[in-house]
Design a protein around this motif. Structure first.
Motif, PDB file in Angstrom:
ATOM      1  N   THR A 277       0.934  -1.170  -0.014  1.00 50.80           N
ATOM      2  CA  THR A 277       0.053  -0.070   0.045  1.00 50.80           C
ATOM      3  C   THR A 277       0.806   1.339  -0.026  1.00 50.80           C
ATOM      4  OG1 THR A 277      -1.833  -1.159   1.126  1.00 50.80           O
ATOM      5  CG2 THR A 277      -1.991   1.284   1.278  1.00 50.80           C
ATOM      6  N   LYS A 278       0.404   2.052  -1.139  1.00 47.55           N
ATOM      7  CA  LYS A 278       1.467   3.225  -1.161  1.00 47.55           C
ATOM      8  C   LYS A 278       0.276   4.318  -0.693  1.00 47.55           C
ATOM      9  CE  LYS A 278       4.279   1.668  -4.599  1.00 47.55           C
ATOM     10  NZ  LYS A 278       5.156   1.915  -6.054  1.00 47.55           N
ATOM     11  N   LEU A 279       0.805   5.329   0.097  1.00 52.77           N
ATOM     12  CA  LEU A 279      -0.398   6.233   0.757  1.00 52.77           C
ATOM     13  C   LEU A 279       0.268   7.648   0.301  1.00 52.77           C
ATOM     14  CD1 LEU A 279      -2.956   6.427   1.983  1.00 52.77           C
ATOM     15  CD2 LEU A 279      -1.877   6.470   4.348  1.00 52.77           C
ATOM     16  N   GLN A 280      -0.528   8.940   0.022  1.00 59.94           N
ATOM     17  CA  GLN A 280      -0.055  10.094  -0.448  1.00 59.94           C
ATOM     18  C   GLN A 280      -0.963  11.105   0.520  1.00 59.94           C
ATOM     19  OE1 GLN A 280       0.050  10.655  -4.451  1.00 59.94           O
ATOM     20  NE2 GLN A 280       2.288  10.588  -4.432  1.00 59.94           N
ATOM     21  N   LEU A 281      -0.712  11.922   1.253  1.00 57.91           N
ATOM     22  CA  LEU A 281      -1.501  12.804   2.118  1.00 57.91           C
ATOM     23  C   LEU A 281      -1.108  14.278   1.769  1.00 57.91           C
ATOM     24  CD1 LEU A 281      -1.714  10.849   5.608  1.00 57.91           C
ATOM     25  CD2 LEU A 281      -3.589  10.628   3.727  1.00 57.91           C
ATOM     26  N   TRP A 282      -1.990  15.015   1.749  1.00 52.28           N
ATOM     27  CA  TRP A 282      -1.580  16.537   1.638  1.00 52.28           C
ATOM     28  C   TRP A 282      -2.209  17.470   2.565  1.00 52.28           C
ATOM     29  CZ3 TRP A 282      -3.148  13.665  -2.803  1.00 52.28           C
ATOM     30  CH2 TRP A 282      -2.381  13.109  -3.461  1.00 52.28           C
ATOM     31  N   ALA A 283      -1.524  18.347   3.207  1.00 49.81           N
ATOM     32  CA  ALA A 283      -2.261  19.247   3.999  1.00 49.81           C
ATOM     33  C   ALA A 283      -3.010  20.234   3.272  1.00 49.81           C
ATOM     34  CB  ALA A 283      -1.279  20.026   4.784  1.00 49.81           C
ATOM     35  N   ARG A 284      -4.284  20.692   3.782  1.00 54.13           N
ATOM     36  CA  ARG A 284      -5.173  21.656   2.917  1.00 54.13           C
ATOM     37  C   ARG A 284      -5.543  22.746   4.106  1.00 54.13           C
ATOM     38  NH1 ARG A 284      -3.120  20.014  -0.800  1.00 54.13           N
ATOM     39  NH2 ARG A 284      -3.870  18.879  -2.322  1.00 54.13           N
ATOM     40  N   ARG A 285      -6.134  23.706   3.236  1.00 56.64           N
ATOM     41  CA  ARG A 285      -6.635  24.995   3.715  1.00 56.64           C
ATOM     42  C   ARG A 285      -7.777  24.812   4.621  1.00 56.64           C
ATOM     43  NH1 ARG A 285      -8.670  24.716  -1.235  1.00 56.64           N
ATOM     44  NH2 ARG A 285     -11.031  25.337  -1.504  1.00 56.64           N
ATOM     45  N   PRO A 286      -8.166  25.699   5.665  1.00 60.20           N
ATOM     46  CA  PRO A 286      -9.358  25.749   6.495  1.00 60.20           C
ATOM     47  C   PRO A 286     -10.753  25.375   5.798  1.00 60.20           C
ATOM     48  CG  PRO A 286      -7.791  27.417   7.460  1.00 60.20           C
ATOM     49  CD  PRO A 286      -7.293  26.805   6.000  1.00 60.20           C
ATOM     50  N   GLY A 287     -11.663  24.492   6.366  1.00 62.49           N
ATOM     51  CA  GLY A 287     -12.831  24.417   5.703  1.00 62.49           C
ATOM     52  C   GLY A 287     -12.675  23.511   4.116  1.00 62.49           C
ATOM     53  N   PHE A 288     -11.598  22.905   4.167  1.00 59.78           N
ATOM     54  CA  PHE A 288     -11.566  22.026   2.926  1.00 59.78           C
ATOM     55  C   PHE A 288     -12.108  20.723   3.219  1.00 59.78           C
ATOM     56  CE2 PHE A 288      -9.270  18.591   0.282  1.00 59.78           C
ATOM     57  CZ  PHE A 288      -9.287  19.329  -1.066  1.00 59.78           C
ATOM     58  N   GLY A 289     -12.111  20.235   4.327  1.00 58.27           N
ATOM     59  CA  GLY A 289     -12.659  19.129   4.767  1.00 58.27           C
ATOM     60  C   GLY A 289     -11.803  17.757   4.682  1.00 58.27           C
ATOM     61  N   CYS A 290     -12.003  16.418   4.999  1.00 56.96           N
ATOM     62  CA  CYS A 290     -11.483  15.156   4.515  1.00 56.96           C
ATOM     63  C   CYS A 290     -11.868  14.489   3.265  1.00 56.96           C
ATOM     64  CB  CYS A 290     -11.526  14.340   6.027  1.00 56.96           C
ATOM     65  SG  CYS A 290     -10.911  15.036   7.280  1.00 56.96           S
ATOM     66  N   ARG A 291     -11.206  14.729   2.383  1.00 61.25           N
ATOM     67  CA  ARG A 291     -11.373  14.159   0.953  1.00 61.25           C
ATOM     68  C   ARG A 291     -10.369  12.867   1.054  1.00 61.25           C
ATOM     69  NH1 ARG A 291     -12.316  19.540  -2.827  1.00 61.25           N
ATOM     70  NH2 ARG A 291     -13.705  20.796  -1.107  1.00 61.25           N
ATOM     71  N   VAL A 292     -10.714  12.121   1.525  1.00 60.46           N
ATOM     72  CA  VAL A 292      -9.752  10.768   1.484  1.00 60.46           C
ATOM     73  C   VAL A 292     -10.839   9.444   1.445  1.00 60.46           C
ATOM     74  CG1 VAL A 292      -7.949  11.876   2.805  1.00 60.46           C
ATOM     75  CG2 VAL A 292      -9.839  10.665   4.089  1.00 60.46           C
TER      76      VAL A 292
END
Length: 312
Positions: free
Chosen positions: A223-238
């Motif tokens: 399993t290869k996982l990529q995570l990106w930090a996002r701005r406030p109000g973006f939500g958890c799109r995962v």
């Protein structure tokens, strides 16, 4: 006679049927042992420890004997036995029955509920000291049962079925953990996994208490996982599994992508390992001897999302 009483004295019956105590003293080699007998008045003042020693004696048996004495005394008194309190007082004075002091009682350590209690609360979380967390923190935990499946162990005698469960537990303030459990019943497996998850809880750093500090790429098995930090109000799109974990941890803004194997168990373990690989900027600044300045907090005061429900 109890073991505690034997350490201090030896009980010997006399002709009158009253229990007396004799102290045994050991002298030099080759000399005989001798006993110093106590008087009857002295022996009456010493309580019978054999009735109240929970280590060496059976408390239930002793209580039944005391109840038999009370019934016999009530028959002897007949109508003169006005209340049960008088009968109890007479029995205690005649048979030398006393109430043990608080320091004499053995305080057993607290243990998790037995099989009978666990059967009634298998589907719920229950607190015990072996979880190693205070009860106030335990009440704030939230549980997510992510994987429940049937497994089979192949042996030469045939198939041995069992249930497997993977549970994630978190407090919504940066701490979470996962646990695995196996049992013949699904509810029992979930309970084992839940208690294991509570014991495996650890704290994960969050930027502004809502997202990760930097982008992460992590590989766990296939399993290869990529995570990106996002701005406030973006939500958890995962992925759905990661979304449930984010709710337990308290992540609000995050984006992610999964490459390779999408096995739920590997995805959950990969996400937890990825969070532990974060490098906090304050630690990097200390290591390089530089000053850290958070532009978002200093110049913009920390941007917070504005929800429609909060607007006037």
């Amino acid at each position: 006679m109890s073991g505690i009483a034997l350490r201090f004295a030896r009980a010997l019956p006399n002709a009158a049927g009253i229990r007396t105590l004799s102290a045994t003293k050991a002298v030099g080699k080759g000399e005989q042992l001798f006993n110093n007998m106590m008087t009857v008045q002295q022996a009456r003042k010493i309580p019978d420890f054999s009735k109240f020693n929970p280590i060496y004696d059976d408390i239930t048996e002793n209580s039944s004997v005391i109840e038999l004495w009370k019934k016999q005394k009530a028959k002897e008194l007949g109508p003169s036995a006005t209340t049960a309190t008088n009968v109890d007082a007479l029995v205690r004075s005649e048979h030398n029955v006393f109430e043990p002091p608080e320091d004499f009682l053995v305080k057993y350590p607290k243990r998790p509920p037995g099989k009978g209690m666990q059967a009634t609360i298998e589907s719920d979380m229950f607190w015990s000291e072996d979880l190693l967390i205070p009860y106030e923190q335990f009440r704030k935990l939230s549980k997510k049962t992510l994987v429940v499946k049937r497994t089979v162990q192949m042996t030469r005698k045939g198939k041995i079925p069992s249930m497997y469960a993977l549970v994630v537990v978190g407090n919504g303030m940066g701490s979470a953990g996962y646990g695995e459990g196996k049992s013949a019943e699904a509810s029992r497996a979930v309970m084992i996994a839940t208690r294991q998850a509570i014991k495996n809880m650890q704290n994960f750093p969050r930027y502004d208490n809502r997202t990760i500090y930097h982008d992460i790429e992590h590989k766990f098995k296939a399993t290869k996982l990529q995570l990106w930090a996002r701005r406030p109000g973006f939500g958890c799109r995962v992925a759905p599994m990661i979304h449930e974990i984010c709710e337990c941890i308290g992540m609000q803004d995050l984006a992610g992508k999964i490459h390779g194997s999408r096995n739920p168990m590997n995805v959950i373990k990969a996400f937890f390992e990825a969070l532990t690989t974060q490098r906090i900027p304050s630690d990097l600044a200390k290591a390089r001897g530089l000053r850290l300045l958070d532009v978002n907090h200093v110049y913009y005061g920390g941007i917070r999302p504005t929800y429609l429900g909060n607007r006037k």
